[in-house]
Design an enzyme around this catalytic site. Structure first.
Site, short mmCIF file in Angstrom:
data_model
loop_
_atom_site.label_atom_id
_atom_site.label_comp_id
_atom_site.label_asym_id
_atom_site.label_seq_id
_atom_site.Cartn_x
_atom_site.Cartn_y
_atom_site.Cartn_z
N GLY A 11 -30.54 12.23 20.00
CA GLY A 11 -31.02 11.14 19.13
C GLY A 11 -29.99 10.03 19.08
N ALA A 13 -29.63 7.11 20.25
CA ALA A 13 -29.97 5.69 20.04
C ALA A 13 -30.59 5.45 18.66
CB ALA A 13 -30.92 5.22 21.13
N GLY A 14 -30.65 6.46 17.85
CA GLY A 14 -31.25 6.32 16.51
C GLY A 14 -30.26 5.75 15.51
N ILE A 16 -28.81 7.16 12.79
CA ILE A 16 -27.63 8.00 12.51
C ILE A 16 -26.68 7.95 13.70
CG2 ILE A 16 -26.83 10.36 12.09
CD1 ILE A 16 -29.35 10.84 10.45
N ARG A 94 -41.16 14.49 9.34
CA ARG A 94 -42.55 14.48 8.92
C ARG A 94 -43.03 13.04 8.69
NH1 ARG A 94 -45.94 18.26 5.23
NH2 ARG A 94 -44.16 19.64 5.30
N VAL A 131 -28.77 18.29 12.51
CA VAL A 131 -28.97 17.28 11.47
C VAL A 131 -30.45 16.95 11.32
CG1 VAL A 131 -28.45 14.88 10.80
CG2 VAL A 131 -26.67 16.29 11.87
N GLY A 132 -31.16 16.93 12.44
CA GLY A 132 -32.57 16.53 12.46
C GLY A 132 -33.41 17.47 11.60
N ASP A 161 -25.81 16.70 1.10
CA ASP A 161 -26.17 17.15 -0.25
C ASP A 161 -24.91 17.50 -1.05
OD1 ASP A 161 -29.08 17.22 0.45
OD2 ASP A 161 -28.34 18.75 1.83
N ARG A 164 -23.12 14.30 -1.96
CA ARG A 164 -23.86 13.63 -3.03
C ARG A 164 -23.58 14.30 -4.38
NH1 ARG A 164 -29.55 13.44 0.40
NH2 ARG A 164 -29.31 11.33 1.23
N HIS A 189 -31.88 22.38 3.16
CA HIS A 189 -31.69 20.93 3.04
C HIS A 189 -33.06 20.32 2.75
CE1 HIS A 189 -30.82 16.78 3.63
NE2 HIS A 189 -31.71 16.70 4.58
P1 NAX Z 1 -34.13 7.68 14.02
O1 NAX Z 1 -35.60 7.77 14.14
O2 NAX Z 1 -33.48 6.37 13.77
O3 NAX Z 1 -33.46 8.28 15.35
C1 NAX Z 1 -33.84 9.49 15.91
C2 NAX Z 1 -33.64 9.37 17.40
O4 NAX Z 1 -33.85 10.66 17.96
C3 NAX Z 1 -34.62 8.41 18.07
O5 NAX Z 1 -33.91 7.47 18.84
C4 NAX Z 1 -35.47 9.34 18.94
O6 NAX Z 1 -35.87 8.72 20.15
C5 NAX Z 1 -34.52 10.49 19.18
N1 NAX Z 1 -35.17 11.75 19.53
C6 NAX Z 1 -36.33 12.27 19.05
N2 NAX Z 1 -36.60 13.44 19.63
C7 NAX Z 1 -35.58 13.68 20.49
C8 NAX Z 1 -35.33 14.72 21.41
N3 NAX Z 1 -36.17 15.74 21.56
N4 NAX Z 1 -34.19 14.65 22.14
C9 NAX Z 1 -33.35 13.60 22.01
N5 NAX Z 1 -33.57 12.58 21.18
C10 NAX Z 1 -34.67 12.62 20.42
O7 NAX Z 1 -33.73 8.74 12.91
P2 NAX Z 1 -32.35 8.89 12.13
O8 NAX Z 1 -32.40 8.08 10.90
O9 NAX Z 1 -31.23 8.71 13.07
O10 NAX Z 1 -32.45 10.41 11.65
C11 NAX Z 1 -32.42 11.48 12.57
C12 NAX Z 1 -32.78 12.79 11.89
O11 NAX Z 1 -31.88 13.11 10.86
C13 NAX Z 1 -34.17 12.78 11.24
O12 NAX Z 1 -34.83 13.99 11.59
C14 NAX Z 1 -33.86 12.78 9.77
O13 NAX Z 1 -34.89 13.36 9.01
C15 NAX Z 1 -32.60 13.60 9.74
N6 NAX Z 1 -31.75 13.49 8.55
C16 NAX Z 1 -31.12 14.63 8.14
C17 NAX Z 1 -30.24 14.64 7.07
C18 NAX Z 1 -29.54 15.89 6.65
O14 NAX Z 1 -28.83 15.85 5.64
N7 NAX Z 1 -29.66 17.04 7.32
C19 NAX Z 1 -29.99 13.40 6.29
C20 NAX Z 1 -30.34 12.15 7.01
C21 NAX Z 1 -31.58 12.22 7.87
O15 NAX Z 1 -32.70 12.03 7.05
#
Ligand code: NAX
Length: 327
Positions: A11, A13-14, A16, A94, A131-132, A161, A164, A189
């Site tokens: 991820g 390029a996202g 985070i 989701r 993290v995802g 968490d 926070r 989480h």
């Molecule tokens: P973004 O949508 O900005 O970035 C996610 C990136 O992952 C995108 O560029 C997408 O193309 C890429 N991606 C998707 N599937 C992939 C795969 N199979 N292989 C490689 N890359 C893939 O999301 P972002 O804000 O960066 O958040 C990423 C994840 O963190 C989300 O699932 C979000 O829910 C989760 N989080 C988890 C947190 C935690 O405390 N555990 C807190 C923050 C965040 O909400």
């Protein structure tokens, strides 16, 4: 000069990723003397791959002395090759109107593939942080899909968490965040997680005694920490990114370099501690030393805490039961 270590980030390029990669490359995660090679994974589509190239151009332009190499990938089996660390950030959160079964199925597919790829090509000592979201269950899926790697290599992020909760306690007590110790966040989480300051201290003094307000705990503190992610989305129009990246750095740094005796929260597979069934990827208090974490054992769980832990465990078991047929 130390030999470079390989850090895979998915991820990349996202949002985070954008807050995370520069800090890894500057040495904030693994130390100011540890060169790193970044192995970056994005989905194969043109848009994300092009965006990833742009991020890599910016990483180049920082001329980080510790950045010893950088690769872009669309295949996990290439991105995870010989990885010493893997931060699995990319997932399918989701979306509006998305059914739970659908969410679990799409993430099941992603984390089964990534778990198998780690099993096949990563270092046998790879430290994996998921993290995802749903983070605990995604970590569970990856762990179950990598039978050749030790279970303890798979962790989920509850550090955001935890941080926070520390910040809320500091504000309530008027104490410095750095002085608050022995706080823990139990469970999933998700808004059901249980942030617990019963054991917390400031310079040896009990935080629970300082606050002495169970009504504030149940009706202000826990909802504030539990719904913080939603509050950020409401205010910013986007989910937490810099604070999530910061928590990922904290989690990996403490795991790799040690927590100096301090308790931190990590989502790790249970060995049956506190009645949590074996293998459940659960938020526990841990201490880290020499590259390994250890669950803090023997804490007393009162009736209120028992009920909160039961609720978050039930949610997690529901998620993990929902993916068992895929594994
Ligand atoms: P973004 O949508 O900005 O970035 C996610 C990136 O992952 C995108 O560029 C997408 O193309 C890429 N991606 C998707 N599937 C992939 C795969 N199979 N292989 C490689 N890359 C893939 O999301 P972002 O804000 O960066 O958040 C990423 C994840 O963190 C989300 O699932 C979000 O829910 C989760 N989080 C988890 C947190 C935690 O405390 N555990 C807190 C923050 C965040 O909400």
């Amino acid at each position: 000069r130390k030999k470079p270590v390989r850090v895979a980030v998915t991820g990349a390029a996202g949002q985070i990723g954008y807050a995370l990669l520069f800090r890894i490359a500057s040495g904030e995660m693994l130390g100011k003397d540890q060169p790193v090679i970044l192995q970056l994974l994005e989905v194969p589509a043109d848009g994300p791959q092009k965006a990833l190239k742009g991020v890599m151009m910016e990483l180049d332009d920082c001329a980080f002395p510790l950045l010893a190499g950088m690769q872009a990938h669309s295949d996990p089996a290439a991105a995870f090759r010989d990885a010493d660390y893997a931060l699995l950030v990319g997932s399918r959160p989701r979306g509006p109107g998305m059914e739970r079964a659908e969410l679990l199925a799409v993430n099941g597919a992603i984390f089964i593939a990534q778990g198998r790829a780690l099993d096949a090509v990563a270092s046998r000592d790879v430290k994996v942080l998921v993290v995802g979201n749903p983070a605990n269950t995604n970590a569970y899926i990856a762990m179950k899909s990598a039978p050749g790697l030790p279970r303890k290599n798979f962790t989920a992020m509850l550090r955001l968490d935890h941080n926070r909760a520390v910040s809320q306690i500091a504000a309530k007590t008027g104490k410095a965040v750095a002085d608050i110790e022995k706080l823990v966040v139990w469970g999933n989480h998700s808004p059901t997680m249980y942030a617990d300051y019963r054991f917390a201290t400031v310079h040896g003094e009990s935080v629970a005694r300082m606050i002495d307000d169970q009504e504030w705990n149940a009706n202000v503190f826990l909802p504030t920490v539990g719904k913080r992610g939603a509050a950020i989305i409401e205010a910013r129009g986007l989910s937490s990114a810099a604070s999530a990246a910061n928590a990922a750095i904290d989690h990996m740094r403490d795991w790799a370099l040690g927590s100096n005796g301090k308790w931190v929260t990590m989502g790790v597979p249970s060995d049956g501690q506190y009645g949590i069934p074996g293998d459940t990827l659960f938020g526990f208090p841990v201490t880290c030393e020499n590259g390994t974490y250890k669950i803090v054992e023997g804490l007393e769980i009162d009736a209120f805490s028992q009920e909160r832990i039961r609720i978050t465990l039930a949610e997690l078991q529901g998620e993990q039961d929902g993916v068992k047929h895929l594994l």
